[in-house]
Write a protein that holds these residues in place. Structure first.
Motif, PDB file in Angstrom:
ATOM      1  N   TYR A 187       0.823  -1.194   0.000  1.00  8.02           N
ATOM      2  CA  TYR A 187       0.000   0.000   0.000  1.00  8.02           C
ATOM      3  C   TYR A 187       0.865   1.254   0.000  1.00  8.02           C
ATOM      4  O   TYR A 187       1.860   1.332   0.727  1.00  8.02           O
ATOM      5  N   CYS A 188       0.430   2.209  -0.766  1.00  7.50           N
ATOM      6  CA  CYS A 188       1.044   3.527  -0.786  1.00  7.50           C
ATOM      7  C   CYS A 188       0.229   4.439   0.127  1.00  7.50           C
ATOM      8  O   CYS A 188      -0.999   4.309   0.211  1.00  7.50           O
ATOM      9  N   ALA A 189       0.907   5.360   0.803  1.00 13.07           N
ATOM     10  CA  ALA A 189       0.218   6.281   1.696  1.00 13.07           C
ATOM     11  C   ALA A 189       0.834   7.669   1.591  1.00 13.07           C
ATOM     12  O   ALA A 189       2.036   7.804   1.325  1.00 13.07           O
ATOM     13  N   ALA A 190       0.006   8.668   1.823  1.00 10.89           N
ATOM     14  CA  ALA A 190       0.463  10.059   1.759  1.00 10.89           C
ATOM     15  C   ALA A 190       0.171  10.769   3.065  1.00 10.89           C
ATOM     16  O   ALA A 190      -0.880  10.557   3.691  1.00 10.89           O
ATOM     17  N   ASP A 191       1.080  11.612   3.443  1.00 10.43           N
ATOM     18  CA  ASP A 191       1.022  12.341   4.722  1.00 10.43           C
ATOM     19  C   ASP A 191       1.069  13.839   4.427  1.00 10.43           C
ATOM     20  O   ASP A 191       1.976  14.310   3.766  1.00 10.43           O
ATOM     21  N   ARG A 192       0.099  14.573   4.938  1.00 17.28           N
ATOM     22  CA  ARG A 192       0.031  16.019   4.686  1.00 17.28           C
ATOM     23  C   ARG A 192       1.067  16.819   5.458  1.00 17.28           C
ATOM     24  O   ARG A 192       1.227  18.009   5.217  1.00 17.28           O
ATOM     25  N   GLY A 193       1.735  16.161   6.390  1.00 18.08           N
ATOM     26  CA  GLY A 193       2.752  16.865   7.164  1.00 18.08           C
ATOM     27  C   GLY A 193       2.203  17.569   8.383  1.00 18.08           C
ATOM     28  O   GLY A 193       2.894  18.380   8.994  1.00 18.08           O
ATOM     29  N   THR A 194       0.956  17.234   8.765  1.00 15.23           N
ATOM     30  CA  THR A 194       0.344  17.892   9.921  1.00 15.23           C
ATOM     31  C   THR A 194       0.450  17.052  11.191  1.00 15.23           C
ATOM     32  O   THR A 194       0.011  17.478  12.246  1.00 15.23           O
ATOM     33  N   SER A 195       1.001  15.861  11.065  1.00 16.55           N
ATOM     34  CA  SER A 195       1.086  14.969  12.217  1.00 16.55           C
ATOM     35  C   SER A 195       2.504  14.940  12.762  1.00 16.55           C
ATOM     36  O   SER A 195       3.480  15.050  12.030  1.00 16.55           O
ATOM     37  N   SER A 196       2.582  14.742  14.080  1.00 12.56           N
ATOM     38  CA  SER A 196       3.891  14.603  14.721  1.00 12.56           C
ATOM     39  C   SER A 196       4.249  13.132  14.916  1.00 12.56           C
ATOM     40  O   SER A 196       5.280  12.811  15.495  1.00 12.56           O
ATOM     41  N   ARG A 197       3.390  12.264  14.475  1.00 15.64           N
ATOM     42  CA  ARG A 197       3.636  10.837  14.656  1.00 15.64           C
ATOM     43  C   ARG A 197       4.777  10.367  13.769  1.00 15.64           C
ATOM     44  O   ARG A 197       5.130  11.000  12.773  1.00 15.64           O
ATOM     45  N   SER A 198       5.310   9.250  14.126  1.00 11.17           N
ATOM     46  CA  SER A 198       6.463   8.694  13.422  1.00 11.17           C
ATOM     47  C   SER A 198       6.096   8.321  11.988  1.00 11.17           C
ATOM     48  O   SER A 198       4.973   7.897  11.702  1.00 11.17           O
ATOM     49  N   TYR A 199       7.059   8.430  11.096  1.00 10.61           N
ATOM     50  CA  TYR A 199       6.860   7.984   9.725  1.00 10.61           C
ATOM     51  C   TYR A 199       6.657   6.477   9.646  1.00 10.61           C
ATOM     52  O   TYR A 199       6.152   5.978   8.654  1.00 10.61           O
ATOM     53  N   TYR A 200       7.030   5.774  10.709  1.00 13.50           N
ATOM     54  CA  TYR A 200       6.852   4.325  10.736  1.00 13.50           C
ATOM     55  C   TYR A 200       5.418   3.934  11.111  1.00 13.50           C
ATOM     56  O   TYR A 200       5.047   2.766  11.005  1.00 13.50           O
ATOM     57  N   SER A 201       4.638   4.898  11.543  1.00 14.06           N
ATOM     58  CA  SER A 201       3.305   4.629  12.053  1.00 14.06           C
ATOM     59  C   SER A 201       2.233   4.856  10.997  1.00 14.06           C
ATOM     60  O   SER A 201       2.198   5.898  10.340  1.00 14.06           O
ATOM     61  N   GLN A 202       1.325   3.899  10.864  1.00 14.46           N
ATOM     62  CA  GLN A 202       0.223   4.046   9.907  1.00 14.46           C
ATOM     63  C   GLN A 202      -0.618   5.282  10.218  1.00 14.46           C
ATOM     64  O   GLN A 202      -1.162   5.906   9.298  1.00 14.46           O
ATOM     65  N   SER A 203      -0.732   5.607  11.486  1.00 18.09           N
ATOM     66  CA  SER A 203      -1.617   6.693  11.900  1.00 18.09           C
ATOM     67  C   SER A 203      -1.113   8.069  11.449  1.00 18.09           C
ATOM     68  O   SER A 203      -1.841   9.046  11.533  1.00 18.09           O
ATOM     69  N   ARG A 204       0.113   8.136  10.982  1.00 21.06           N
ATOM     70  CA  ARG A 204       0.623   9.410  10.489  1.00 21.06           C
ATOM     71  C   ARG A 204      -0.006   9.795   9.147  1.00 21.06           C
ATOM     72  O   ARG A 204      -0.133  10.972   8.824  1.00 21.06           O
ATOM     73  N   TYR A 205      -0.391   8.796   8.398  1.00 19.04           N
ATOM     74  CA  TYR A 205      -0.746   9.005   7.006  1.00 19.04           C
ATOM     75  C   TYR A 205      -2.232   9.310   6.833  1.00 19.04           C
ATOM     76  O   TYR A 205      -3.091   8.731   7.497  1.00 19.04           O
ATOM     77  N   ASP A 206      -2.530  10.219   5.907  1.00 19.54           N
ATOM     78  CA  ASP A 206      -3.889  10.717   5.717  1.00 19.54           C
ATOM     79  C   ASP A 206      -4.617  10.038   4.571  1.00 19.54           C
ATOM     80  O   ASP A 206      -5.844   9.981   4.556  1.00 19.54           O
ATOM     81  N   TYR A 207      -3.884   9.564   3.600  1.00 20.11           N
ATOM     82  CA  TYR A 207      -4.504   8.983   2.413  1.00 20.11           C
ATOM     83  C   TYR A 207      -3.821   7.663   2.081  1.00 20.11           C
ATOM     84  O   TYR A 207      -2.605   7.522   2.245  1.00 20.11           O
ATOM     85  N   TRP A 208      -4.627   6.744   1.564  1.00 19.21           N
ATOM     86  CA  TRP A 208      -4.138   5.404   1.259  1.00 19.21           C
ATOM     87  C   TRP A 208      -4.610   4.969  -0.125  1.00 19.21           C
ATOM     88  O   TRP A 208      -5.719   5.292  -0.541  1.00 19.21           O
ATOM     89  N   GLY A 209      -3.770   4.196  -0.792  1.00 17.96           N
ATOM     90  CA  GLY A 209      -4.172   3.563  -2.026  1.00 17.96           C
ATOM     91  C   GLY A 209      -4.870   2.246  -1.745  1.00 17.96           C
ATOM     92  O   GLY A 209      -4.994   1.822  -0.592  1.00 17.96           O
ATOM     93  N   GLN A 210      -5.293   1.597  -2.813  1.00 22.84           N
ATOM     94  CA  GLN A 210      -6.027   0.337  -2.698  1.00 22.84           C
ATOM     95  C   GLN A 210      -5.104  -0.868  -2.568  1.00 22.84           C
ATOM     96  O   GLN A 210      -5.565  -1.954  -2.195  1.00 22.84           O
TER      97      GLN A 210
END
Length: 125
Positions: free
Chosen positions: A94-117
């Motif tokens: 899966y590809c994921a995109a992060d808007r840069g508004t989260s302080s969570r780790s890049y290793y964490s799924q919860s950082r990412y805002d959008y996901w591919g299929q």
């Protein structure tokens, strides 16, 4: 809203290579952090690689030396180059995109805002 579409998955023999692509919609792609995760059957989704908007790279220990992530901002695309593939690399990627508004780790799924299929990668032994 950002839409992500992965491609490039398939069946490959152990030791082979694949390059996954993730095409993103939107005009602010260069400002997004991008990540790749994978989920094998019966397992939780796990981090594989990430590349920040400042081109800082993160890789899971299990893929270091074999995988790399890159991006082409002109094409709104992020890539995952996978070499020396192993059967244990078999998963949906899966590809994921992060808007840069989260302080969570890049290793964490919860950082990412959008996901591919997702795209299936199968490595045969």
């Amino acid at each position: 809203q950002v839409q992500l579409v992965e491609s490039g998955g398939g069946l490959v023999q152990a030791g082979g290579s694949l390059r996954l692509s993730c095409a993103a919609s939107g005009r602010t792609f260069s400002g997004y952090g991008m990540g790749w995760f994978r989920q094998a059957p019966g397992k939780e989704r796990e981090f594989v690689a990430a590349l920040t908007s400042w081109s800082i790279l993160y890789l899971a220990d299990s893929v270091k030396g074999r995988f790399t992530i890159s991006r082409d901002n002109a094409k709104n695309t992020v890539y995952l180059e996978m070499n020396s593939l192993k059967p244990e690399d078999t998963a949906v990627y899966y590809c994921a995109a992060d808007r840069g508004t989260s302080s969570r780790s890049y290793y964490s799924q919860s950082r990412y805002d959008y996901w591919g299929q997702g795209t299936q990668v199968t490595v045969s032994s």
